[in-house]
Motif scaffolding. Structure first.
Motif, PDB file in Angstrom:
ATOM      1  N   ARG A 140      -9.837  -5.415  -1.429  1.00  0.00           N
ATOM      2  CA  ARG A 140     -10.695  -6.488  -0.924  1.00  0.00           C
ATOM      3  C   ARG A 140     -12.162  -6.085  -0.905  1.00  0.00           C
ATOM      4  O   ARG A 140     -13.045  -6.948  -0.994  1.00  0.00           O
ATOM      5  N   ALA A 141     -12.446  -4.801  -0.816  1.00  0.00           N
ATOM      6  CA  ALA A 141     -13.828  -4.340  -0.739  1.00  0.00           C
ATOM      7  C   ALA A 141     -14.504  -4.258  -2.097  1.00  0.00           C
ATOM      8  O   ALA A 141     -15.725  -4.065  -2.171  1.00  0.00           O
ATOM      9  N   ALA A 142     -13.747  -4.398  -3.204  1.00  0.00           N
ATOM     10  CA  ALA A 142     -14.281  -4.160  -4.544  1.00  0.00           C
ATOM     11  C   ALA A 142     -14.511  -5.452  -5.312  1.00  0.00           C
ATOM     12  O   ALA A 142     -13.874  -6.476  -5.060  1.00  0.00           O
ATOM     13  N   ASP A 143     -15.421  -5.376  -6.274  1.00  0.00           N
ATOM     14  CA  ASP A 143     -15.652  -6.510  -7.177  1.00  0.00           C
ATOM     15  C   ASP A 143     -14.464  -6.723  -8.108  1.00  0.00           C
ATOM     16  O   ASP A 143     -14.114  -7.857  -8.443  1.00  0.00           O
ATOM     17  N   VAL A 144     -13.874  -5.626  -8.577  1.00  0.00           N
ATOM     18  CA  VAL A 144     -12.768  -5.676  -9.533  1.00  0.00           C
ATOM     19  C   VAL A 144     -11.656  -4.780  -9.013  1.00  0.00           C
ATOM     20  O   VAL A 144     -11.904  -3.652  -8.577  1.00  0.00           O
ATOM     21  N   GLY A 145     -10.425  -5.260  -9.067  1.00  0.00           N
ATOM     22  CA  GLY A 145      -9.275  -4.457  -8.685  1.00  0.00           C
ATOM     23  C   GLY A 145      -8.448  -4.081  -9.903  1.00  0.00           C
ATOM     24  O   GLY A 145      -8.142  -4.943 -10.735  1.00  0.00           O
ATOM     25  N   VAL A 146      -8.118  -2.801 -10.030  1.00  0.00           N
ATOM     26  CA  VAL A 146      -7.233  -2.330 -11.095  1.00  0.00           C
ATOM     27  C   VAL A 146      -5.971  -1.822 -10.409  1.00  0.00           C
ATOM     28  O   VAL A 146      -5.993  -0.806  -9.714  1.00  0.00           O
ATOM     29  N   ILE A 147      -4.870  -2.550 -10.615  1.00  0.00           N
ATOM     30  CA  ILE A 147      -3.629  -2.266  -9.911  1.00  0.00           C
ATOM     31  C   ILE A 147      -2.645  -1.612 -10.878  1.00  0.00           C
ATOM     32  O   ILE A 147      -2.379  -2.140 -11.949  1.00  0.00           O
ATOM     33  N   ALA A 148      -2.109  -0.449 -10.469  1.00  0.00           N
ATOM     34  CA  ALA A 148      -1.163   0.289 -11.301  1.00  0.00           C
ATOM     35  C   ALA A 148       0.149   0.429 -10.535  1.00  0.00           C
ATOM     36  O   ALA A 148       0.412   1.466  -9.926  1.00  0.00           O
ATOM     37  N   PRO A 149       0.992  -0.595 -10.542  1.00  0.00           N
ATOM     38  CA  PRO A 149       2.187  -0.576  -9.695  1.00  0.00           C
ATOM     39  C   PRO A 149       3.212   0.448 -10.163  1.00  0.00           C
ATOM     40  O   PRO A 149       3.385   0.684 -11.356  1.00  0.00           O
ATOM     41  N   THR A 150       3.896   1.067  -9.208  1.00  0.00           N
ATOM     42  CA  THR A 150       4.997   1.968  -9.513  1.00  0.00           C
ATOM     43  C   THR A 150       6.304   1.284  -9.158  1.00  0.00           C
ATOM     44  O   THR A 150       6.328   0.276  -8.453  1.00  0.00           O
ATOM     45  N   GLY A 151       7.397   1.866  -9.637  1.00  0.00           N
ATOM     46  CA  GLY A 151       8.707   1.319  -9.314  1.00  0.00           C
ATOM     47  C   GLY A 151       9.114   1.639  -7.886  1.00  0.00           C
ATOM     48  O   GLY A 151       8.377   2.304  -7.145  1.00  0.00           O
ATOM     49  N   PRO A 152      10.301   1.195  -7.471  1.00  0.00           N
ATOM     50  CA  PRO A 152      10.781   1.470  -6.108  1.00  0.00           C
ATOM     51  C   PRO A 152      10.826   2.968  -5.837  1.00  0.00           C
ATOM     52  O   PRO A 152      11.193   3.757  -6.708  1.00  0.00           O
ATOM     53  N   ARG A 153      10.432   3.361  -4.656  1.00  0.00           N
ATOM     54  CA  ARG A 153      10.421   4.788  -4.316  1.00  0.00           C
ATOM     55  C   ARG A 153      10.601   4.946  -2.823  1.00  0.00           C
ATOM     56  O   ARG A 153      10.244   4.074  -2.035  1.00  0.00           O
ATOM     57  N   GLN A 154      11.115   6.103  -2.446  1.00  0.00           N
ATOM     58  CA  GLN A 154      11.276   6.483  -1.058  1.00  0.00           C
ATOM     59  C   GLN A 154      10.070   7.320  -0.639  1.00  0.00           C
ATOM     60  O   GLN A 154       9.264   7.741  -1.481  1.00  0.00           O
ATOM     61  N   PRO A 155       9.906   7.589   0.668  1.00  0.00           N
ATOM     62  CA  PRO A 155       8.777   8.419   1.094  1.00  0.00           C
ATOM     63  C   PRO A 155       8.789   9.779   0.409  1.00  0.00           C
ATOM     64  O   PRO A 155       9.832  10.420   0.294  1.00  0.00           O
ATOM     65  N   SER A 156       7.619  10.201  -0.047  1.00  0.00           N
ATOM     66  CA  SER A 156       7.523  11.467  -0.772  1.00  0.00           C
ATOM     67  C   SER A 156       6.059  11.872  -0.867  1.00  0.00           C
ATOM     68  O   SER A 156       5.173  11.009  -0.903  1.00  0.00           O
ATOM     69  N   PRO A 157       5.778  13.174  -0.906  1.00  0.00           N
ATOM     70  CA  PRO A 157       4.448  13.582  -1.370  1.00  0.00           C
ATOM     71  C   PRO A 157       4.158  12.893  -2.702  1.00  0.00           C
ATOM     72  O   PRO A 157       5.053  12.726  -3.539  1.00  0.00           O
ATOM     73  N   GLY A 158       2.923  12.476  -2.920  1.00  0.00           N
ATOM     74  CA  GLY A 158       2.601  11.617  -4.054  1.00  0.00           C
ATOM     75  C   GLY A 158       2.899  12.238  -5.403  1.00  0.00           C
ATOM     76  O   GLY A 158       2.327  13.267  -5.753  1.00  0.00           O
ATOM     77  N   ILE A 159       3.778  11.624  -6.170  1.00  0.00           N
ATOM     78  CA  ILE A 159       4.087  12.065  -7.530  1.00  0.00           C
ATOM     79  C   ILE A 159       3.918  10.884  -8.482  1.00  0.00           C
ATOM     80  O   ILE A 159       3.027  10.878  -9.328  1.00  0.00           O
ATOM     81  N   LEU A 160       4.749   9.852  -8.321  1.00  0.00           N
ATOM     82  CA  LEU A 160       4.574   8.652  -9.144  1.00  0.00           C
ATOM     83  C   LEU A 160       3.229   7.989  -8.863  1.00  0.00           C
ATOM     84  O   LEU A 160       2.568   7.489  -9.781  1.00  0.00           O
TER      85      LEU A 160
END
Length: 354
Positions: A140-160
């Protein structure tokens, strides 16, 4: 011991195994959703780009900096969000239309990144948000949003999520440089990198498990070294070790390690050297050799057929003949697998505290 509920090392391994399939899907999604010219319009008149993030997002902007330098034609500065808020407007071109500000937050909920984008807009800079889920305060704070959705995942240190944000940054760099170099061939390269990611993930599980068993038998402070695109990867790898296992781990530049940390009195602690093909390869190989000569247990993260690192105590193999700017897509994969294996070997779970 306390832990955040639901975090498991098995989810870390599952996400590492899913990286290749998700990379192809994310590139296809981003190629379609960024084709409308909005990025080019936002960047019109800009002479530099500032990339901002915290945690894994900051590691991603560090890893993506060379891609922006190569493809966008803009001077590039990666900063964490607080530094941008405190010092980002200092110096020539620090604010205004000359500076495109790209804020990265995997969740889209980082208050610091949202504030940084709001401050950039207040200074008159065009802004872009990179997230894996739209609708949060960062988008919401940006002029342009670039969204890179990942598939379903459980809680984890960020990998996907790390790969998704890194890929989005690569796509933005390519789109901003479309007037200098056609975007399609580069996007096709990114999509094809999924093969190298799959081969690397498959090759790393057993070597990472073996290294984890060795480290767990005599744990100490780990150092991860890299430069260029690997500067961010080294920080990311150290973070995965800490988040997954609680073992202290730190990142350092190849050259700076030789000047400072080689004198640290933890001489038998592993030194991980990121040594992919590219401009820093010769210095990385030199550090492998010289580190071994002074008694360090050197672990090289290098291409599986790279004979130049044969002096290393162990090699964590990667695959694929990627261009140097894309190397982070395969060089980071060992981090989640090694972190998970080390946590298992130490009897810990991710994000534990004592």
């Amino acid at each position: 011991m306390t832990t955040r509920q639901g975090y498991t090392t098995e989810e870390m391994r599952r996400q590492a195994r899913a990286l290749a399939e998700e990379l192809a899907q994310v590139v296809d999604h981003l190629a379609a959703t960024t084709a409308d010219g909005a990025l080019g319009s936002a960047a019109r008149g800009a002479r530099r780009v500032v990339l901002i993030g915290n945690g894994d997002s900051y590691h991603a902007v560090r890893a993506a900096e060379p891609a922006f330098a190569s493809f966008s034609g803009l001077a590039c500065a990666p900063l964490n969000a607080q530094r941008f808020l405190d010092y980002g407007g200092v110096g020539p071109g620090g604010d205004g239309r000359d500076t495109l500000v790209v804020g990265v937050s995997a969740s889209g909920g980082s208050r610091a990144v949202a504030r940084a984008l709001e401050e950039a807009a207040h200074r008159g800079s065009p802004t872009v948000a990179v997230t894996v889920a739209e609708g949060g305060p960062v988008t919401r704070a940006a002029d342009v949003g670039v969204i890179a959705p990942t598939g379903p995942r459980q809680p984890s240190p960020g990998i996907l999520t790390y790969q998704a944000c890194l890929t989005a940054l690569f796509v933005i760099a390519v789109r901003l440089g479309a007037a200098r170099q056609p975007a399609k061939p580069l996007l096709d390269e990114l999509r094809a990198a999924a093969g190298a990611v799959a081969a690397t993930a498959g090759a790393l599980e057993e070597p990472c498990r073996e290294l984890a068993q060795e480290v767990a038998a005599d744990p100490g402070v780990l150092m991860v070294t890299g430069t260029g695109p690997q500067a961010g990867t080294a920080k990311y790898a150290a973070a995965k070790v800490v988040e997954a296992s609680g073992l202290p781990a730190f990142a350092q530049d190849l050259e700076e390690w030789w000047h400072v940390e080689r004198f640290a009195l933890t001489g038998d602690s592993p030194l991980l050297v990121l040594a992919p093909p590219g401009r820093s390869h010769a210095r990385a190989v030199d550090l492998v050799v010289r580190g071994t000569e002074i008694g360090r247990r050197v672990v090289a993260v290098a291409r599986h057929d790279d004979l130049a690192v044969r002096a290393a105590h162990r090699v964590l193999p990667t695959h694929g003949g990627l261009r140097e700017e894309w190397n982070p897509l395969v060089d980071h994969i060992f981090a989640g697998l090694f972190g998970a294996a080390l946590a298992d070997a130490l009897g810990r779970v991710p994000f534990s505290t004592r």
